[in-house]
Enzyme design. Structure first.
Site, PDB file in Angstrom:
ATOM      1  CE1 TYR A 113      -3.232   3.003   0.822  1.00 46.56           C
ATOM      2  CE2 TYR A 113      -1.765   3.409   2.685  1.00 46.56           C
ATOM      3  CZ  TYR A 113      -2.794   3.819   1.848  1.00 46.56           C
ATOM      4  OH  TYR A 113      -3.373   5.053   2.040  1.00 46.56           O
ATOM      5  CE1 TYR A 114       1.338   4.374   4.774  1.00 49.19           C
ATOM      6  CE2 TYR A 114       1.667   2.142   5.601  1.00 49.19           C
ATOM      7  CZ  TYR A 114       1.116   3.410   5.738  1.00 49.19           C
ATOM      8  OH  TYR A 114       0.342   3.712   6.829  1.00 49.19           O
TER       9      TYR A 114
END
Length: 410
Positions: free
Chosen positions: A148-149
């Site tokens: 996600y990051y």
């Protein structure tokens, strides 16, 4: 006294203890479920045809991952097309079929409806495909959070949108997130008569912990499973599992009935279901699910037994059609005289979920399950598992033993 010698006898007519009567019923059910089959290998259109916890030869894994890389390259080229329509539409009912016991399956790719994607989502999916290809080439894994990051947070997508894209990829490629080198920590806990060992020689004894053994992340395969259990009971709530474990010192329920207790703490995640499937395929013993008598509990029971539409491509190692619904059934409310003060009116959300369940095609093959849902709808109330534990340990001293003793499951 061997139970198998008395399987044809009338349980009630014999001078057996309650636990012995329950064991006879479990032995009978075990002989039935070993004959049940809902999976035809010739009907399997997945790219990866093994459970994420399976230990396969390195040569076979390399061959499969080469196929996956090629599939990702093909997917990438299709996504770059002017009108990309390569991703299976997981929301279209025409893409699903149902096995002989109602298990949800994805149709062969040449028979499914594809979805046209917005350009922005295509670009995001291409970013994910590129990242996954790199992970495979470098023989690395990445957590969902890390992915996600490194992708979604940089492109304006949230965690829900990332999860949707990963589900779309798994459905289109016929694999799981583990095969894509994306790891999620399973939510599941297991307690009882089960021991297992991982390929790195780490061993687990599921009777040795006070709160249950946490299911490991499946990038290290399970190589050994040992158990003398007579049944598995899936419990919807972790709080109920913890209460049973705490009371077990005095009730001795787990040892008396030779039970494996399992929970995925609500709606089950894929890795917890894959672990449960791996264990059950090794043992092939009766398996039950214990949920709240409400629409969400019923859907959780359905998820374990029939699978989910979002993971239909993985039903072969996720769904367990041998699961029986032990309770808490809507009909149990009256049988066990649960007081009105313990019942709660169905909310608008509950009624919406119930209406959706009643339309599910797989339940047409289980009229006795539908009868319970109709009863819940007609009464307009729901009950939690805890509502039956009016005497503290009633659940494991009376309710479950009697369910097993009289084969009172669906």
């Amino acid at each position: 006294m061997l139970i198998k010698n008395y399987m044809e006898e009338d349980v009630d007519s014999l001078n057996y203890s309650y636990s012995e009567q329950a064991m006879i019923q479990l032995a009978r059910l075990e002989s039935i479920i070993k004959k049940e089959c809902d999976f035809d290998p010739e009907d399997d259109h997945r790219l990866f045809k093994f459970n994420p916890f399976d230990d396969i030869r390195s040569s076979e894994r390399n061959t499969l991952e080469q196929k996956l890389k090629q599939a990702l390259i093909t997917l990438g080229s299709l996504l770059n097309a002017k009108n990309p329509t390569t991703v299976v539409d997981r929301r279209s009912s025409r893409n699903f079929k149902y096995g002989i016991h109602g298990v949800i399956r994805l149709k062969p790719r040449n028979n499914v409806k594809l979805v046209t994607m917005a350009r922005r989502k295509c670009e995001f999916m291409l970013t994910i495909v590129d990242k996954i290809t790199t992970l495979i080439e470098e023989d690395r894994y990445m957590s969902n959070r890390e992915l996600y990051y490194k992708t979604a947070s940089l492109t304006g997508f949230d965690t829900t949108q990332l999860s949707t894209v990963l589900d779309d990829l798994c459905c289109s490629l016929g694999c799981s997130r583990v095969h894509l080198r994306i790891l999620n920590q399973p939510k599941g806990l297991v307690y009882g008569h089960l021991k297992f060992k991982l390929k790195d020689n780490e061993s687990f004894d599921c009777l040795s912990t006070r709160e249950g053994t946490r299911i490991p992340t499946p990038y290290i395969p399970i190589t050994e499973i040992k158990s003398d259990a007579k049944c598995i009971i899936i419990i919807e709530k972790d709080s109920v599992l913890q209460k049973i474990i705490k009371q077990d010192k005095t009730t001795n329920f787990v040892d008396t009935y030779k039970v494996i207790l399992f929970t995925a703490r609500g709606y089950p995640d894929v890795n917890s279901r894959a672990f449960l499937n791996k264990v059950w395929l090794q043992l092939k013993i009766p398996i039950f699910v214990l949920t709240d008598a409400d629409p969400h509990g019923a859907e959780i029971a359905c998820c374990y037994k029939f699978g989910c539409y979002a993971t239909a491509s993985e039903s072969a190692y996720l769904a367990l059609p041998q699961v029986r619904w032990l309770g808490l059934l809507p009909s149990d409310v009256e049988k066990h005289q649960i007081p009105e003060s313990k019942l709660v009116r169905l909310s608008a959300n509950d009624n919406s979920k119930l209406k959706s369940l009643l339309k599910r095609p797989y339940l047409r093959r289980k009229p006795e399950w539908l009868d319970q849902l109709h009863l819940m709808r007609d009464r307009g109330t729901k009950a939690e598992i805890e509502s039956i534990d009016i005497m503290g340990d009633y659940l494991t001293r009376t309710f479950i033993p009697n369910k097993l003793r009289f084969a009172s499951w669906l």
